[in-house]
Design a protein around this motif. Structure first.
Motif, PDB file in Angstrom:
ATOM      1  N   ASP A   1       0.866  -1.166   0.000  1.00 30.65           N
ATOM      2  CA  ASP A   1       0.000   0.000   0.000  1.00 30.65           C
ATOM      3  C   ASP A   1       0.915   1.232   0.000  1.00 30.65           C
ATOM      4  O   ASP A   1       1.419   1.630   1.057  1.00 30.65           O
ATOM      5  CB  ASP A   1      -0.892  -0.055   1.255  1.00 30.65           C
ATOM      6  N   TRP A   2       1.143   1.795  -1.203  1.00 36.96           N
ATOM      7  CA  TRP A   2       2.070   2.921  -1.379  1.00 36.96           C
ATOM      8  C   TRP A   2       3.388   2.692  -0.630  1.00 36.96           C
ATOM      9  O   TRP A   2       4.045   1.691  -0.869  1.00 36.96           O
ATOM     10  CB  TRP A   2       1.429   4.249  -0.967  1.00 36.96           C
ATOM     11  N   THR A   3       3.721   3.560   0.319  1.00 42.58           N
ATOM     12  CA  THR A   3       5.044   3.492   0.950  1.00 42.58           C
ATOM     13  C   THR A   3       5.052   2.737   2.275  1.00 42.58           C
ATOM     14  O   THR A   3       6.075   2.715   2.972  1.00 42.58           O
ATOM     15  CB  THR A   3       5.548   4.919   1.227  1.00 42.58           C
ATOM     16  N   THR A   4       3.934   2.140   2.615  1.00 43.76           N
ATOM     17  CA  THR A   4       3.847   1.485   3.928  1.00 43.76           C
ATOM     18  C   THR A   4       4.988   0.485   4.114  1.00 43.76           C
ATOM     19  O   THR A   4       5.220  -0.376   3.269  1.00 43.76           O
ATOM     20  CB  THR A   4       2.498   0.749   4.076  1.00 43.76           C
ATOM     21  N   GLY A   5       5.708   0.646   5.214  1.00 42.88           N
ATOM     22  CA  GLY A   5       6.785  -0.295   5.531  1.00 42.88           C
ATOM     23  C   GLY A   5       8.133   0.091   4.950  1.00 42.88           C
ATOM     24  O   GLY A   5       9.145  -0.551   5.239  1.00 42.88           O
ATOM     25  N   LEU A   6       8.182   1.132   4.115  1.00 33.89           N
ATOM     26  CA  LEU A   6       9.474   1.533   3.544  1.00 33.89           C
ATOM     27  C   LEU A   6      10.184   2.487   4.506  1.00 33.89           C
ATOM     28  O   LEU A   6       9.558   3.330   5.140  1.00 33.89           O
ATOM     29  CB  LEU A   6       9.280   2.223   2.193  1.00 33.89           C
ATOM     30  N   GLY A   7      11.504   2.367   4.601  1.00 37.54           N
ATOM     31  CA  GLY A   7      12.280   3.204   5.504  1.00 37.54           C
ATOM     32  C   GLY A   7      12.425   4.626   4.972  1.00 37.54           C
ATOM     33  O   GLY A   7      12.310   4.872   3.766  1.00 37.54           O
TER      34      GLY A   7
ATOM     35  N   ARG B   1       9.270  11.657   2.562  1.00 36.24           N
ATOM     36  CA  ARG B   1       9.853  10.890   3.671  1.00 36.24           C
ATOM     37  C   ARG B   1      10.833   9.841   3.140  1.00 36.24           C
ATOM     38  O   ARG B   1      11.959   9.735   3.616  1.00 36.24           O
ATOM     39  CB  ARG B   1       8.744  10.196   4.484  1.00 36.24           C
ATOM     40  N   VAL B   2      10.425   9.082   2.122  1.00 34.53           N
ATOM     41  CA  VAL B   2      11.276   7.956   1.679  1.00 34.53           C
ATOM     42  C   VAL B   2      12.423   8.401   0.780  1.00 34.53           C
ATOM     43  O   VAL B   2      13.367   7.653   0.550  1.00 34.53           O
ATOM     44  CB  VAL B   2      10.450   6.850   0.984  1.00 34.53           C
ATOM     45  N   LEU B   3      12.339   9.625   0.232  1.00 34.49           N
ATOM     46  CA  LEU B   3      13.445  10.121  -0.598  1.00 34.49           C
ATOM     47  C   LEU B   3      14.667  10.410   0.262  1.00 34.49           C
ATOM     48  O   LEU B   3      14.542  10.885   1.397  1.00 34.49           O
ATOM     49  CB  LEU B   3      13.040  11.429  -1.289  1.00 34.49           C
ATOM     50  N   LYS B   4      15.844  10.156  -0.308  1.00 34.84           N
ATOM     51  CA  LYS B   4      17.067  10.622   0.354  1.00 34.84           C
ATOM     52  C   LYS B   4      17.124  12.136   0.222  1.00 34.84           C
ATOM     53  O   LYS B   4      16.601  12.695  -0.745  1.00 34.84           O
ATOM     54  CB  LYS B   4      18.296  10.040  -0.354  1.00 34.84           C
ATOM     55  N   PRO B   5      17.781  12.819   1.145  1.00 33.81           N
ATOM     56  CA  PRO B   5      17.974  14.261   0.983  1.00 33.81           C
ATOM     57  C   PRO B   5      18.637  14.539  -0.361  1.00 33.81           C
ATOM     58  O   PRO B   5      19.577  13.840  -0.755  1.00 33.81           O
ATOM     59  CB  PRO B   5      18.902  14.628   2.134  1.00 33.81           C
ATOM     60  N   GLY B   6      18.119  15.510  -1.082  1.00 36.86           N
ATOM     61  CA  GLY B   6      18.655  15.811  -2.408  1.00 36.86           C
ATOM     62  C   GLY B   6      18.064  14.951  -3.495  1.00 36.86           C
ATOM     63  O   GLY B   6      18.344  15.153  -4.665  1.00 36.86           O
TER      64      GLY B   6
END
Lengths: 356, 289
Positions: free
Chosen positions: B173-179, B233-238
């Motif tokens: 479900d979309w980003t659920t569970g992703l760091g 949230r799940v994107l790395k900075p930059g």
């Protein structure tokens, strides 16, 4: 023909100079430029040196032949060299003659049905097939950029990219009007019809040769009218590009929109480049009237007469009676080779003029 | 009665035209290619080749289905996108040419031999993920979809394109569970059509495509509301994101991403000059060190 020694020395001098400067050059762009010239000059310089060596040998043989005891021994060698030298001189002369720099380029092939309705559309398909088969024998790749179909099962227009080594050099004399005389499949009375198709072969431009401003382009898709995206599921991904300053319009209607845009841009470049070439050619044609390379697309260049099984190329007055094999692409070289030979002869003639 | 390739094409075109199909010529040719097992080049260079009885029957079946407004992509089971060919069926959204804009933008941002990680939310048939991975040999990607049927299609495509070692495909479900801070790139073509609009669309979409891939809630923006903060949230900075939008959603979607903290937010148009993709960057200064 006799090649002036001064011209040959000039080639060798230039070659040695380039070689020396390549060793010394440090600037990247200069090195690239020099090594390109080096690669172009090397076969010519080698041919000049080979010719000089054989000419010297030939002179020595003359000396030996003047000795009655030796004459018999060197006769065969003299004969062999006398056969070889003119061939080498001609090859070298061709290397020195003014060249079409697009000779090795890939090309865009356009076949368009002309007058003659359905029969012309069928013939356009037959011609395209001939080139496609011929391309196969040459190891070239053929990709169709767009097709528009005629009413009764022919093709109004076929545009294709032919990629490979020396495509333009071999196909450039195909541009012009091709006429067909035959009994159409649809003709009940058995009467012979005459119809025609127009062929255009354009060299593919290198990116550096044609610069196109993004602001000069108008891009249309068949999805422009609606909302696009998820709202619409249609097949057509065709792209049409209009070059506003020249009014040139190109389309591509195969595969994905991305590929269509890329192909349409490539075709646009080829057309703009072709316009440049034509402008140059017409400026040059004052100086040199070419039989085969006039490049006039409205000129009737060839007739395919099915009842007689013959193909006639009107530019060099060549008639061949192997129509079937020519249409299959197998024997197209029988027409192309004499055209290339004629063009080479013309180029040699203009070289000779430049010597005198 | 014999039927040649070229006659079959003309006849098929006429039949689709009579049925009121919009682009009868191209549709007819694509179905003929598959029914007769020929390439477009063969239709031109071997136009008098005769179809077998079986091929004619197949073509007729295709034409009948098309006349009933089934999309060509479902009938022939495939669709070209960017430089790849994808298998598709009724369980996935058929790839649209406009979505190629995302691929175009991503390839501009990530040089050919760069190693990077990407996430495709609502991966469907694998469209964006696989088109990008096919062009970026050092990249790896994860595709998430809420439909197991869609994932089956994506897996088949990944395998066909030899990308299954670099593309992971998971149900979710979309980003659920992703760091957090996990990806260099996040892309998505989420459902964005307002619920009420769907029933006004052509039958190809309205009847034949999965609602899950189309329905963006009452105003079409439901998915972006959920996705904007989660993508950030799940994107790395930059890191970069690129999402497809409906033709009139640029302002609203840009605002949602700005509110979620994105910078350099902008909209790119498609070739038909409709607003199509919203892009932006996760602020590099927010690095958790």
């Amino acid at each position: 023909m006799r090649l002036p020694q001064a011209r040959l020395d000039q080639v060798l001098d230039r070659f040695r100079e380039v070689e020396a400067r390549m060793g010394a050059a440090t600037d990247g762009a200069e090195i690239v430029k020099l090594s390109k010239e080096h690669a172009e000059l090397r076969p010519v310089a080698e041919a000049v040196e080979r010719l000089a060596k054989l000419s010297a040998e030939r002179a020595e043989l003359d000396v030996m032949a003047s000795d009655p005891e030796m004459a018999e021994m060197v006769r065969d060698e003299i004969q062999a060299l006398d056969e070889k030298l003119p061939v080498m001189e001609r090859e070298l002369a061709l290397m020195l003659a003014p060249k079409d720099k697009d000779e090795n380029a890939s090309a865009i092939l356009e076949v368009r049905a002309g007058t003659g309705g359905d029969e012309a559309a069928l013939f356009a398909g037959d011609l395209f097939r001939m080139y496609q088969r011929y391309a196969q024998t040459q190891g070239w790749r053929v990709e169709i950029d767009s097709i528009s179909e005629g009413e009764m099962g022919g093709f109004k227009e076929i545009v294709a990219s032919i990629t490979g080594d020396g495509v333009f050099g071999r196909l450039k004399f195909e541009s012009g009007v091709h006429r067909v005389q035959r009994v159409p499949a649809t003709e009940a009375q058995g009467r012979i019809h005459t119809s025609a198709a127009t062929v255009a072969v354009l060299p593919e431009a290198e990116d550096v040769e044609i610069e196109i401003k993004e602001s000069d382009l108008r891009i249309d898709t068949y999805r422009s009218s609606g909302a696009g995206g998820q709202h619409v599921n249609k097949t057509d991904s065709a792209v049409r590009i209009t070059h506003l300053p020249t009014g040139v319009v190109v389309t591509s209607s195969e595969k994905s929109q991305h590929q269509n845009r890329a192909r349409a841009m490539k075709n646009l470049k080829a057309r703009l480049y072709d316009m440049q070439r034509e402008a140059l050619d017409s400026a040059r044609s004052e100086a040199r009237k070419s039989q085969v390379g006039s490049g006039d697309r409205s000129e009737r260049i060839r007739t395919y007469n099915f009842p007689q099984g013959r193909v006639t190329d009107h530019r060099i007055n060549l008639t061949l009676y192997n129509l079937a094999r020519i249409m299959e692409g197998d024997a197209l070289d029988d027409v192309i080779n004499p055209l290339i030979a004629e063009d080479q002869a013309e180029r040699l003639a203009s070289l000779e003029e430049s010597f005198s | 009665m014999t039927l040649t390739l070229v006659k079959a094409w003309t006849a098929a075109k006429d039949r689709l035209k009579d049925a009121g199909i919009d682009q009868p010529s191209i549709d007819a040719r694509l179905m003929l290619e598959v029914a007769a097992g020929v390439t477009r080049t063969e239709i031109v260079t071997d136009p008098y080749r005769e179809l077998s009885a079986e091929q004619i029957a197949t073509l007729n079946d295709y034409l009948e289905r098309r006349a009933r407004r089934e999309p060509v992509s479902h009938i022939i089971g495939r669709k070209g996108f960017w430089k790849i060919l994808l298998q598709v069926n009724k369980n996935v959204l058929t790839p649209r040419p406009e979505t190629e804009v995302i691929v175009d933008e991503v390839l501009k941002a990530f040089p050919e031999h760069m190693a990077f990680s990407m996430l495709d939310l609502g991966v469907g048939s694998g469209t964006i993920l696989l088109a990008v991975l096919a062009e970026r040999p050092a990249a790896k990607g994860l595709g998430i979809d809420a439909s197991s049927e869609a994932l089956a299609v994506a897996r088949e495509n990944a395998a066909n394109l030899d990308l299954n070692t670099r593309a992971a495909l998971l149900h979710g479900d979309w980003t659920t569970g992703l760091g957090s801070d996990s990806f260099d790139l996040v892309v998505s073509n989420p459902p964005y059509i307002p619920t009420e609009v769907i029933d006004t669309l052509e039958p190809e979409v309205r009847i034949h495509e999965p609602r899950l891939a189309l329905d963006g809630g009452p105003d079409g923006l439901a998915a972006y509301r959920e996705l904007a903060p989660e993508i950030l949230r799940v994107l790395k900075p930059g890191g970069l994101f690129a999402v497809e939008i409906g033709y009139d959603q640029s302002q609203a979607v840009e605002a949602l991403f700005r509110a979620a903290g994105a910078t350099e937010v902008r909209t790119v148009k498609d070739l038909s000059t409709h607003d199509r993709v919203v892009l932006g960057v996760k602020n590099p200064l927010e690095s958790p060190a």
